[in-house]
Design an enzyme around this catalytic site. Sequence first.
Site, PDB file in Angstrom:
ATOM      1  N   LYS A   1     -38.000  28.273 -27.037  1.00 19.09           N
ATOM      2  CA  LYS A   1     -37.985  28.204 -28.500  1.00 19.09           C
ATOM      3  C   LYS A   1     -38.825  29.063 -28.947  1.00 19.09           C
ATOM      4  O   LYS A   1     -39.872  29.479 -28.314  1.00 19.09           O
ATOM      5  CB  LYS A   1     -38.106  26.839 -28.862  1.00 19.09           C
TER       6      LYS A   1
ATOM      7  N   PRO B   1     -43.880  31.434 -19.591  1.00 14.99           N
ATOM      8  CA  PRO B   1     -45.477  31.584 -19.326  1.00 14.99           C
ATOM      9  C   PRO B   1     -45.923  30.150 -19.943  1.00 14.99           C
ATOM     10  O   PRO B   1     -45.712  29.451 -20.969  1.00 14.99           O
ATOM     11  CB  PRO B   1     -46.014  32.750 -20.322  1.00 14.99           C
TER      12      PRO B   1
ATOM     13  N   GLY C   1     -48.622  27.864 -21.526  1.00 16.09           N
ATOM     14  CA  GLY C   1     -49.488  28.094 -22.597  1.00 16.09           C
ATOM     15  C   GLY C   1     -49.202  29.192 -23.519  1.00 16.09           C
ATOM     16  O   GLY C   1     -49.904  29.788 -24.169  1.00 16.09           O
ATOM     17  N   GLY C   2     -47.792  29.419 -23.545  1.00 19.07           N
ATOM     18  CA  GLY C   2     -47.427  30.533 -24.269  1.00 19.07           C
ATOM     19  C   GLY C   2     -46.711  30.327 -25.692  1.00 19.07           C
ATOM     20  O   GLY C   2     -46.268  31.106 -26.390  1.00 19.07           O
TER      21      GLY C   2
ATOM     22  N   VAL D   1     -43.841  28.845 -26.409  1.00 21.70           N
ATOM     23  CA  VAL D   1     -42.363  29.016 -26.440  1.00 21.70           C
ATOM     24  C   VAL D   1     -41.600  27.739 -25.573  1.00 21.70           C
ATOM     25  O   VAL D   1     -40.505  27.584 -25.677  1.00 21.70           O
ATOM     26  CB  VAL D   1     -41.779  30.141 -25.382  1.00 21.70           C
ATOM     27  N   GLY D   2     -42.443  26.563 -25.431  1.00 19.26           N
ATOM     28  CA  GLY D   2     -41.747  25.431 -25.154  1.00 19.26           C
ATOM     29  C   GLY D   2     -41.541  25.239 -23.667  1.00 19.26           C
ATOM     30  O   GLY D   2     -40.759  24.386 -23.509  1.00 19.26           O
TER      31      GLY D   2
ATOM     32  N   SER E   1     -42.151  21.330 -22.320  1.00 21.21           N
ATOM     33  CA  SER E   1     -41.190  20.696 -23.094  1.00 21.21           C
ATOM     34  C   SER E   1     -39.899  20.750 -22.882  1.00 21.21           C
ATOM     35  O   SER E   1     -39.013  19.896 -22.825  1.00 21.21           O
ATOM     36  CB  SER E   1     -41.537  20.697 -24.448  1.00 21.21           C
ATOM     37  N   SER E   2     -39.479  22.020 -22.774  1.00 20.16           N
ATOM     38  CA  SER E   2     -37.946  22.234 -22.381  1.00 20.16           C
ATOM     39  C   SER E   2     -37.583  21.800 -21.172  1.00 20.16           C
ATOM     40  O   SER E   2     -36.608  21.368 -20.846  1.00 20.16           O
ATOM     41  CB  SER E   2     -37.823  23.900 -22.587  1.00 20.16           C
TER      42      SER E   2
ATOM     43  N   ASP F   1     -42.596  18.513 -29.151  1.00 23.15           N
ATOM     44  CA  ASP F   1     -41.303  19.414 -28.834  1.00 23.15           C
ATOM     45  C   ASP F   1     -40.267  18.914 -28.160  1.00 23.15           C
ATOM     46  O   ASP F   1     -39.348  19.604 -28.219  1.00 23.15           O
ATOM     47  CB  ASP F   1     -41.971  20.614 -28.388  1.00 23.15           C
TER      48      ASP F   1
END
Length: 297
Positions: free
Chosen positions: A11, A93, A95-96, A98-99, A102-103, A135
Amino acid sequence: MAPFSLPAPAKLNLFLHINGRRQDGYHLLQTLFVLLDHGDTLDFQPADTLSLRCDNPALPVDDDNLVLRAARLLQQETGHTAGARLHLRKRLPAGGGVGGGSSDAATALWGLNLLWGLDLDVDTLARLGLSLGADVPVFVRGRNAWAEGVGERLQAVELPPLWFLVVDPGVSVSTARIFGDGELTRHTPAITLPASLGAATFEAFLKEGHNDCEAVARRLFPAVDKALDWLQSEAGNARMTGTGACCFAHFADQQDAHNALRHLPEYWTGFVARSTEISPLHEALATLRARQNSGPA
């Protein structure tokens, strides 16, 4: 049930406004989530016990991993005692912003719901997901969304098709460190979501937004600062996602995004991705259910 695989898409937060802070320390925010056609993959296989493997040796495969925590949460909620052999194939990655974690957790909830025949509905899975992270529900529900509160109040939105170049500057950013910084802006005035987001309205709305975490991340992580400056010079609309570290810009078409990717400095990595109206996870689930319902050929 035969083994199967499900995607765990990335995300982006197209903007992230922090409007205040609750007494319990959680931040009140407004953000616009967009789901991408790029992400991790989680493999599911029936087993007597619960186990997790990951092709990234830097990631934990115990209860520190949200995939296993999601699995155990489902067991506790339903009393289900069967296991599963899970294999996480990482592309996103850590700690990026982009979720990724969580995804992965949302995909674990949906996949085990199917593997174990639990038949839990989306609202139940989203409620369980929220206990794992703010998230997670947006991935469980599988639609681009406007989010408020601490990120748990979601409203599905239709967005024009978008192409993105996402740049990973190679640092892992702790959400707690960003939200705990004394210089973080926490008083951005609340805005209102337009009734519809056609191409022109969307562009105007996006220009109103910003990411309140960006200034702190630039100061603490020079690589984020440099990546944003480079993207700005390439596309003119650079922004950081979430609390970082990944940065992105949107482009008119796929070719423009790939042209920019070819100029990416070799000490960073990046990928081109398209926004999706329905999460790749939900499309894959629909295909699996159709296959199950059709029975043997």
